[in-house]
Design a protein around this motif. Structure first.
Motif, PDB file in Angstrom:
ATOM      1  N   VAL A 143       0.872  -1.174  -0.098  1.00  0.00           N
ATOM      2  CA  VAL A 143      -0.002  -0.082   0.070  1.00  0.00           C
ATOM      3  C   VAL A 143       0.903   1.217  -0.134  1.00  0.00           C
ATOM      4  O   VAL A 143       0.575   2.213  -0.989  1.00  0.00           O
ATOM      5  N   PRO A 144       1.568   1.340   1.021  1.00  0.00           N
ATOM      6  CA  PRO A 144       2.821   2.416   0.678  1.00  0.00           C
ATOM      7  C   PRO A 144       3.549   2.738  -0.677  1.00  0.00           C
ATOM      8  O   PRO A 144       3.635   3.767  -1.015  1.00  0.00           O
ATOM      9  N   LEU A 145       3.827   1.629  -1.142  1.00  0.00           N
ATOM     10  CA  LEU A 145       4.326   1.296  -2.356  1.00  0.00           C
ATOM     11  C   LEU A 145       3.461   2.028  -3.578  1.00  0.00           C
ATOM     12  O   LEU A 145       3.806   2.996  -4.113  1.00  0.00           O
ATOM     13  N   PHE A 146       2.209   1.674  -3.453  1.00  0.00           N
ATOM     14  CA  PHE A 146       1.253   2.397  -4.136  1.00  0.00           C
ATOM     15  C   PHE A 146       1.333   3.651  -4.046  1.00  0.00           C
ATOM     16  O   PHE A 146       1.104   4.616  -5.012  1.00  0.00           O
ATOM     17  N   PHE A 147       1.183   4.369  -2.923  1.00  0.00           N
ATOM     18  CA  PHE A 147       1.065   5.645  -2.408  1.00  0.00           C
ATOM     19  C   PHE A 147       2.192   6.694  -3.245  1.00  0.00           C
ATOM     20  O   PHE A 147       2.072   7.568  -3.669  1.00  0.00           O
ATOM     21  N   ILE A 148       3.506   6.026  -3.017  1.00  0.00           N
ATOM     22  CA  ILE A 148       4.712   6.436  -3.684  1.00  0.00           C
ATOM     23  C   ILE A 148       4.814   6.604  -5.017  1.00  0.00           C
ATOM     24  O   ILE A 148       4.971   7.670  -5.685  1.00  0.00           O
ATOM     25  N   ILE A 149       4.342   5.432  -5.592  1.00  0.00           N
ATOM     26  CA  ILE A 149       4.336   5.310  -7.216  1.00  0.00           C
ATOM     27  C   ILE A 149       3.282   6.381  -7.787  1.00  0.00           C
ATOM     28  O   ILE A 149       3.563   7.211  -8.758  1.00  0.00           O
TER      29      ILE A 149
END
Length: 372
Positions: free
Chosen positions: A40-46
């Motif tokens: 989920v954090p990776l999604f937000f960063i991307i």
């Protein structure tokens, strides 16, 4: 970046497979349960980095800002509204009475993140969409405030500390307020801020000669992967040590900062040095349908569990927990990806084309900025 989205969506799917299916617990699923939610954090960063790439320096007029908001709305709403209707039909099958009027309106207006009782959304996993929509709302201002790397770093550090302070206030809270404490934008915003920092680092790096750009990207990929393994292996001890040497109320700040930094580094590396190993054309193709992977996998997992499919897999695997988990993951993947590709082609793409048709442009014109 599309490949990175696929890895983020797959990570979240594996996480929910451990908590929603009736597959037995095993060593593999324990690690997935503890760390795969970092998708989920990776999604937000991307998302933040992709939008910066698409819109930096382009939101300077009223018309461009209106165009931005409409694109963002259509990117999410078209498919999400279809899933909202599907869940109204599906939830009673799983023993749920379905959404209340308040839940439905909060989801339909994407305001669920602002209401503690509705923050999770009635579409499973849709709390992230509530967070994302608030970020979209703030983005035209943020891209001005974080106009260079130094300013972006200041915002990132401040947001990381604020996330820790916010979560500490909800440590002993139960019920809906506990979810609000975990899912409200304040406690997630530092990941978006890390994505903006990643954009500025990428922007500086791509000005170098191509050979040096690729070398830097490969180095960042190696560092981020090694750091991820280290955080998984030593994460608990890191939190403990941080509490001993700093403060038990601020020790998670270090962990939040490290995870955001590592995931942002991975994203930069993927963009600077796309390799066939990590960014094959097939993986990128699947990554374009990552929004569908994110929304389709919870009902698929719940459906297979209700039908006893995972229990049958466990029996066929001679009750080997690890093998049955891997087979269950493959079956889930093989079901979710085709559904996601179909919904991307027949629902998401036509929805995104509506604004292009309004402006008289061809439906095939690519959208600026990243998708989810």
């Amino acid at each position: 970046m599309e490949a990175a989205r696929f890895y983020a969506a797959s990570s979240i799917m594996l996480f929910h497979l451990t908590v929603m299916s009736d597959l037995p617990t095993n060593i593999l699923s324990i690690y997935i349960l503890n760390y795969a939610a970092m998708g989920v954090p990776l999604f937000f960063i991307i998302s933040a980095m992709g939008m910066c790439i698409g819109y930096f320096g382009k939101l300077e007029t009223e018309g461009s800002i209106k165009d931005f908001y409409m694109r963002r709305f259509l990117r999410i709403a078209t498919f999400f509204y279809v899933m909202m209707l599907l869940y109204i039909i599906m939830l009673p099958v799983f023993g749920d009475s379905g959404p209340t009027l308040g839940q439905f309106l909060a989801s339909a207006t994407f305001t669920m993140n602002l209401v503690p009782s509705y923050v999770e959304g009635y579409v499973w996993g849709s709390w992230t969409i509530g967070v994302e929509m608030i970020f979209y709302l703030l983005f035209p201002v943020l891209i001005v405030l974080a106009s260079n790397l130094r300013r972006a770093l200041v915002i990132f550090i401040g947001a990381t500390v604020l996330a820790t302070l916010w979560r500490n206030e909800f440590v002993d809270v139960k019920g809906p307020l506990q979810s609000f404490g975990n899912f409200f934008i304040v406690v997630q915003f530092h990941y978006f801020a890390a994505g903006i920092v990643a954009f500025h680092v990428w922007r500086i790096a791509v000005r170098l000669c191509p050979a040096r750009v690729r070398l830097i990207g490969l180095i960042l990929l190696v560092i981020s992967c090694a750091a991820t393994v280290s955080l998984v292996v030593f994460g608990f001890w890191l939190i403990f040590a941080a509490g001993v040497f700093t403060s038990w109320k601020l020790n998670h700040t270090i962990v939040y900062f490290l995870w955001a930094t590592v995931l942002a580094t991975f994203t930069i590396g993927m963009c600077l040095a796309p390799t066939k190993l990590l960014s094959s054309s097939l993986v990128c193709h699947w990554g374009r349908a990552s929004f569908g992977i994110y929304l389709w996998h919870p009902p698929v997992i719940a459906g297979y569990s209700k039908l006893g499919i995972y229990r049958a897999i466990f029996a066929l695997a001679n009750e080997n927990a690890e093998v049955s988990f891997l087979l269950g993951a493959l079956l889930t993947f093989a079901t979710v990806v085709p559904l996601s590709l179909a919904s991307f082609r027949f629902i998401e793409k036509p929805g995104m084309a509506l604004l292009q048709l309004k402006h008289g442009r061809g439906a095939g014109q690519p959208e600026r900025g990243g998708s989810r």
